[in-house]
Write an enzyme that holds these catalytic residues in place. Structure first.
Site, mmCIF file in Angstrom:
data_model
loop_
_atom_site.group_PDB
_atom_site.id
_atom_site.type_symbol
_atom_site.label_atom_id
_atom_site.label_comp_id
_atom_site.label_asym_id
_atom_site.label_seq_id
_atom_site.Cartn_x
_atom_site.Cartn_y
_atom_site.Cartn_z
ATOM 1 C CE LYS A 178 -8.018 -70.644 -93.494
ATOM 2 N NZ LYS A 178 -7.707 -69.470 -92.664
ATOM 3 N NE ARG B 212 -11.561 -61.132 -89.118
ATOM 4 C CZ ARG B 212 -11.716 -62.431 -89.353
ATOM 5 N NH1 ARG B 212 -10.912 -63.053 -90.195
ATOM 6 N NH2 ARG B 212 -12.665 -63.114 -88.747
ATOM 7 C CG HIS C 133 -15.502 -70.731 -82.293
ATOM 8 N ND1 HIS C 133 -15.108 -70.891 -83.597
ATOM 9 C CD2 HIS C 133 -14.922 -69.584 -81.880
ATOM 10 C CE1 HIS C 133 -14.327 -69.878 -83.940
ATOM 11 N NE2 HIS C 133 -14.209 -69.068 -82.914
HETATM 12 C C1 MV4 Z 1 -14.358 -78.562 -87.377
HETATM 13 C C2 MV4 Z 1 -15.533 -79.019 -86.754
HETATM 14 C C3 MV4 Z 1 -15.525 -80.275 -86.201
HETATM 15 N N1 MV4 Z 1 -14.417 -81.041 -86.277
HETATM 16 N N2 MV4 Z 1 -13.280 -79.364 -87.423
HETATM 17 C C4 MV4 Z 1 -16.195 -74.538 -89.131
HETATM 18 C C5 MV4 Z 1 -15.530 -73.277 -89.500
HETATM 19 C C6 MV4 Z 1 -14.098 -73.571 -89.577
HETATM 20 N N3 MV4 Z 1 -13.382 -72.491 -88.990
HETATM 21 C C7 MV4 Z 1 -13.897 -74.839 -88.842
HETATM 22 N N4 MV4 Z 1 -15.191 -75.363 -88.573
HETATM 23 C C8 MV4 Z 1 -15.365 -76.543 -87.949
HETATM 24 N N5 MV4 Z 1 -14.287 -77.359 -87.951
HETATM 25 C C9 MV4 Z 1 -13.321 -80.562 -86.883
HETATM 26 N N6 MV4 Z 1 -12.242 -81.345 -86.969
HETATM 27 C C10 MV4 Z 1 -16.644 -78.174 -86.726
HETATM 28 C C11 MV4 Z 1 -16.569 -76.932 -87.332
HETATM 29 C C12 MV4 Z 1 -17.753 -76.112 -87.235
HETATM 30 C C13 MV4 Z 1 -17.748 -74.918 -86.527
HETATM 31 C C14 MV4 Z 1 -16.607 -74.412 -85.907
HETATM 32 C C15 MV4 Z 1 -16.629 -73.217 -85.220
HETATM 33 C C16 MV4 Z 1 -17.812 -72.497 -85.122
HETATM 34 C C17 MV4 Z 1 -18.932 -72.966 -85.704
HETATM 35 C C18 MV4 Z 1 -18.939 -74.173 -86.405
HETATM 36 C C19 MV4 Z 1 -20.095 -74.629 -87.011
HETATM 37 C C20 MV4 Z 1 -20.087 -75.805 -87.710
HETATM 38 C C21 MV4 Z 1 -18.912 -76.538 -87.832
#
Ligand code: MV4
Length: 446
Positions: free
Chosen positions: A116, A291, A208
């Site tokens: 990452k 993917r 997202h």
């Molecule tokens: C974050 C975030 C808030 N701030 N990064 C969760 C999965 C991973 N792919 C990255 N994620 C997150 N990163 C920052 N700087 C919140 C999440 C996150 C989240 C992101 C996408 C979809 C669902 C989520 C659920 C909880 C937290």
């Protein structure tokens, strides 16, 4: 073009890949564990090979057994689907060493995006906006504190080897940070055998939004718009839509062009998804998936492009069958993931499907390997099908979705369908007003 493709997966995605192969005149090889002997992906394939016992590590994740299946059947390419070995750089490498084409990106691109920190550095170098945070890994609490204070709280500590939400800890204040930092490191070590972590500003209410990209591996690359996957629980998406109700055409074109240009620069090959958090009108890169994704059909619905077929074309060296100018986003699509789970607790509900009646009609697609009498084994993820609905407008799509859900009958097991009946009637969902925390808050309310 390939003569024979081995599909290193199961369930609906194995069927999805077979369909693309058939249209290209390619013979298909299914592989299966002993638990999947009567699965639809085995029944519909031209040939099948049993590769081991139910446990994934002894079957769908077992590289020597998959190689043996390629050897026995004479397959000249492997499609990994999603999950399992789809983002395993070593698997891609080993296949190439055996002169079998891996239908996917180069092992180098898989490896970079799997780390990452490297993924984020690459994104930054390519002009993709990233979340403010530490420059690379943070090794000590002192360093962590310095970074956090300079950005301001809350901050999020993430595992370098993580992804999909595993190994993350929020620190809301200076007092919180030491425990969050130590916990994140030890959880990362336990989960990935690697305690490397990095720090980001914590975005509190993002959506997202992910951009679908496609490259031919020689410097041609396109974007196919976005998918909004904010409705999720414990990092499991359940409802995805395209386009995002939060974007306008100008912001879509801007982020899309930025990402497509980046993919041209690195000569990306095949299908990819660049994931962003979107908050207050700004995009922040979080990771890239190398993917095909579960939710790819919503993009297929609004573009009319067969993404799996294009993956196979590109891997065979035939190139992309379209350019950016050919891509027209039309209408609106929603996917509901039909899981064999209790719709409130999400506890898996394996067992026999005693009655199966999928919906039909204009704008309805059901991707599933399930059938009446099928026994869902308890060993794998609980996705048993996907309902994808397309309409000219979001409103038409929602009306059609409600109608399709009401037609869908699955007896013998519990499914997530009752939850979707509720969601499509909730004003926040109807109005597209949700962020990544919306579903968990909704489910938490009595
Ligand atoms: C974050 C975030 C808030 N701030 N990064 C969760 C999965 C991973 N792919 C990255 N994620 C997150 N990163 C920052 N700087 C919140 C999440 C996150 C989240 C992101 C996408 C979809 C669902 C989520 C659920 C909880 C937290």
């Amino acid at each position: 073009m390939f003569d024979k493709v081995l599909i290193a997966n199961r369930g609906e995605i194995a069927l999805r890949i077979q369909r693309a192969c058939k249209e290209l005149g390619i013979a298909t090889v299914a592989v299966h564990s002993t638990a999947d002997a009567d699965a639809m992906h085995v029944r519909l394939a031209d040939e099948s090979v049993c590769i081991g016992p139910p446990t994934s590590s002894d079957s769908y994740l077992n590289i020597p057994r998959l190689l043996a299946a390629c050897e026995i059947t004479g397959a000249d390419a492997v499609h990994p689907g999603y999950g399992f070995l789809s983002e395993n750089a070593r698997f891609a490498e080993i296949l190439e060493e055996h002169n079998i084409t891996f239908i996917g990106p180069t092992s180098e691109h898989i490896r970079i995006m799997g780390d990452k920190i490297q993924a984020k550095e690459t994104a930054k170098r390519l002009g993709i906006p990233i979340v403010p945070g530490s420059q690379g890994a943070v090794r000590t609490e002192t360093e962590a504190m310095k970074v956090a204070k300079s950005m301001g709280f809350p901050v999020l500590i993430k595992a370098t080897a993580g992804g999909g939400g595993r190994g993350m800890k929020v620190a809301t204040s200076v007092e919180d940070l030491p425990v969050a930092f130590a916990t994140a490191r030890s959880e990362a070590k336990a989960a990935f055998g690697n305690d490397s972590v990095y720090i980001e500003k914590y975005l509190t209410k993002p959506r997202h939004i992910e951009i679908q990209v496609f490259g031919d591996g020689t410097g041609n690359a396109v974007h196919l718009g976005e998918r909004d996957c904010s409705l999720q629980r414990r990092h499991q998406k359940i409802f995805e839509e395209a386009p995002s109700p939060a974007l306008n055409a100008a912001s879509r074109a801007r982020i899309g062009e930025t990402v497509a240009t980046a993919m041209r620069t690195i000569k990306y090959r095949g299908a990819g998804t660049v994931e962003f958090l979107y908050e207050d009108g700004e995009f922040y890169f979080i990771e890239m998936n190398t993917r095909i994704q579960v939710e790819h059909p919503v993009t297929e619905a609004i573009t009319g492009i067969d993404l799996v077929l294009e993956q196979i074309r590109v891997a065979s060296g035939a190139g992309l069958s379209f350019t950016q100018d050919d891509i027209v986003l039309s209408g609106h699509a929603i996917e509901c993931r039909i899981n064999a789970e209790n719709p409130r607790t999400f506890r898996p509900s394996p067992g026999q499907i005693t009655y199966w009646h999928p919906p039909g009609g204009l704008g309805i697609r059901v991707d599933s390997g399930a059938y009446q009498g099928y026994r869902i084994p308890p060993y794998y993820d609980s996705l048993i099908g996907k309902l994808i609905v397309h309409g000219k407008t979001r409103n038409e799509c929602m009306m059609r979705l409600k109608r399709a859900l009401s037609e869908f009958v699955i007896d013998g097991i519990e499914t997530t369908i009752p939850l979707f009946h509720e969601l499509v009637r909730h004003p926040d969902v109807v109005n597209g007003m949700y962020d990544i925390h919306w579903l968990e808050k909704y489910l938490g309310k009595p």
